[in-house]
Design a protein around this motif. Structure first.
Motif, PDB file in Angstrom:
ATOM      1  N   LYS A  33       0.825  -1.213   0.000  1.00  0.00           N
ATOM      2  CA  LYS A  33       0.000   0.000   0.000  1.00  0.00           C
ATOM      3  C   LYS A  33       0.858   1.262   0.000  1.00  0.00           C
ATOM      4  CE  LYS A  33      -0.722   0.186   5.003  1.00  0.00           C
ATOM      5  NZ  LYS A  33      -1.729   0.150   6.056  1.00  0.00           N
ATOM      6  N   HIS A  34       2.087   1.169   0.494  1.00  0.00           N
ATOM      7  CA  HIS A  34       2.977   2.326   0.548  1.00  0.00           C
ATOM      8  C   HIS A  34       3.530   2.692  -0.829  1.00  0.00           C
ATOM      9  CE1 HIS A  34       2.692   2.033   4.847  1.00  0.00           C
ATOM     10  NE2 HIS A  34       3.068   0.775   4.778  1.00  0.00           N
ATOM     11  N   GLU A  35       3.580   1.736  -1.739  1.00  0.00           N
ATOM     12  CA  GLU A  35       4.107   1.960  -3.085  1.00  0.00           C
ATOM     13  C   GLU A  35       3.003   2.214  -4.109  1.00  0.00           C
ATOM     14  OE1 GLU A  35       7.611  -0.952  -3.902  1.00  0.00           O
ATOM     15  OE2 GLU A  35       6.116  -2.012  -2.683  1.00  0.00           O
ATOM     16  N   SER A  36       1.767   2.048  -3.693  1.00  0.00           N
ATOM     17  CA  SER A  36       0.631   2.100  -4.607  1.00  0.00           C
ATOM     18  C   SER A  36       0.526   3.426  -5.349  1.00  0.00           C
ATOM     19  CB  SER A  36      -0.661   1.861  -3.811  1.00  0.00           C
ATOM     20  OG  SER A  36      -1.774   1.925  -4.653  1.00  0.00           O
ATOM     21  N   ASP A  37       0.330   3.327  -6.664  1.00  0.00           N
ATOM     22  CA  ASP A  37       0.112   4.475  -7.534  1.00  0.00           C
ATOM     23  C   ASP A  37      -0.547   3.952  -8.805  1.00  0.00           C
ATOM     24  OD1 ASP A  37       0.096   6.735  -9.099  1.00  0.00           O
ATOM     25  OD2 ASP A  37       2.245   7.129  -8.919  1.00  0.00           O
ATOM     26  N   GLU A  46      -3.620  -4.557  -1.075  1.00  0.00           N
ATOM     27  CA  GLU A  46      -4.584  -4.425   0.012  1.00  0.00           C
ATOM     28  C   GLU A  46      -5.890  -3.769  -0.421  1.00  0.00           C
ATOM     29  OE1 GLU A  46      -2.525  -2.771   3.421  1.00  0.00           O
ATOM     30  OE2 GLU A  46      -0.717  -3.812   2.766  1.00  0.00           O
ATOM     31  N   GLY A  47      -5.936  -3.223  -1.629  1.00  0.00           N
ATOM     32  CA  GLY A  47      -7.156  -2.603  -2.138  1.00  0.00           C
ATOM     33  C   GLY A  47      -8.119  -3.650  -2.680  1.00  0.00           C
ATOM     34  N   PRO A  48      -9.320  -3.230  -3.068  1.00  0.00           N
ATOM     35  CA  PRO A  48     -10.329  -4.188  -3.531  1.00  0.00           C
ATOM     36  C   PRO A  48      -9.887  -5.025  -4.732  1.00  0.00           C
ATOM     37  CG  PRO A  48     -11.256  -1.953  -3.421  1.00  0.00           C
ATOM     38  CD  PRO A  48      -9.816  -1.861  -3.061  1.00  0.00           C
ATOM     39  N   LEU A  53      -7.484 -10.167  -6.860  1.00  0.00           N
ATOM     40  CA  LEU A  53      -6.546 -10.825  -7.773  1.00  0.00           C
ATOM     41  C   LEU A  53      -5.650 -11.853  -7.078  1.00  0.00           C
ATOM     42  CD1 LEU A  53      -5.442  -7.736  -9.865  1.00  0.00           C
ATOM     43  CD2 LEU A  53      -6.692  -9.727 -10.717  1.00  0.00           C
ATOM     44  N   LEU A  54      -5.394 -11.671  -5.790  1.00  0.00           N
ATOM     45  CA  LEU A  54      -4.460 -12.555  -5.085  1.00  0.00           C
ATOM     46  C   LEU A  54      -4.854 -14.022  -5.228  1.00  0.00           C
ATOM     47  CD1 LEU A  54      -3.699 -10.614  -1.794  1.00  0.00           C
ATOM     48  CD2 LEU A  54      -2.205 -10.938  -3.769  1.00  0.00           C
ATOM     49  N   GLY A  55      -3.904 -14.830  -5.661  1.00  0.00           N
ATOM     50  CA  GLY A  55      -4.110 -16.267  -5.787  1.00  0.00           C
ATOM     51  C   GLY A  55      -4.787 -16.710  -7.069  1.00  0.00           C
ATOM     52  N   THR A  65     -16.081  -4.482  -7.021  1.00  0.00           N
ATOM     53  CA  THR A  65     -16.672  -3.160  -6.932  1.00  0.00           C
ATOM     54  C   THR A  65     -15.591  -2.238  -6.391  1.00  0.00           C
ATOM     55  OG1 THR A  65     -18.847  -4.097  -6.496  1.00  0.00           O
ATOM     56  CG2 THR A  65     -18.514  -1.774  -5.916  1.00  0.00           C
ATOM     57  N   VAL A  66     -15.274  -1.194  -7.145  1.00  0.00           N
ATOM     58  CA  VAL A  66     -14.237  -0.252  -6.723  1.00  0.00           C
ATOM     59  C   VAL A  66     -14.847   1.113  -6.475  1.00  0.00           C
ATOM     60  CG1 VAL A  66     -12.348  -1.454  -7.886  1.00  0.00           C
ATOM     61  CG2 VAL A  66     -13.613   0.289  -9.092  1.00  0.00           C
ATOM     62  N   PRO A  67     -14.192   1.930  -5.664  1.00  0.00           N
ATOM     63  CA  PRO A  67     -14.710   3.278  -5.420  1.00  0.00           C
ATOM     64  C   PRO A  67     -14.799   4.087  -6.718  1.00  0.00           C
ATOM     65  CG  PRO A  67     -12.937   2.738  -3.891  1.00  0.00           C
ATOM     66  CD  PRO A  67     -12.992   1.649  -4.918  1.00  0.00           C
TER      67      PRO A  67
END
Length: 70
Positions: A33-37, A46-48, A53-55, A65-67
Motif C-alpha cells: 500500500k505504501h508503493e501504490s500508484d 490491500e485494495g479491492p 486478484l491474489l491467488g 466493486t471499486v470506489p
C-alpha cells in the motif's frame, strides 16, 4: 505470475480487462500500500482489486466493486 501454479501475488505484473468497458485493458504490478500508484501502474495488494486478484490464475474472471473514480 512468476509461478503459474501459485497464482498471482506480490510483485507480479497482471493485465486486467474491464468487461463493462469493452476493450479496456490495464496492466498493473502488485505492490504494498505504501508503493501504490494506480496511474503509474502500481496496484496495492490491500485494495479491492488487489485482494480480488491474489491467488488467481491467468484467465480467471473476478467481479470487483471499486470506489468511484478508480
Amino acid at each position: 505470475p512468476r509461478d503459474p501454479q501459485s497464482g498471482i501475488g506480490f510483485g507480479n505484473t497482471v493485465t486486467v480487462a474491464n468487461l463493462s468497458a469493452a476493450g479496456k485493458h490495464v496492466t498493473y504490478i502488485l505492490v504494498s500500500k505504501h508503493e501504490s500508484d494506480p496511474r503509474a501502474g502500481k496496484l496495492s495488494m490491500e485494495g479491492p482489486l488487489g485482494q480480488a486478484l491474489l491467488g488467481k490464475k491467468a484467465g480467471e474472471q473476478i467481479a470487483v466493486t471499486v470506489p468511484t473514480g478508480v
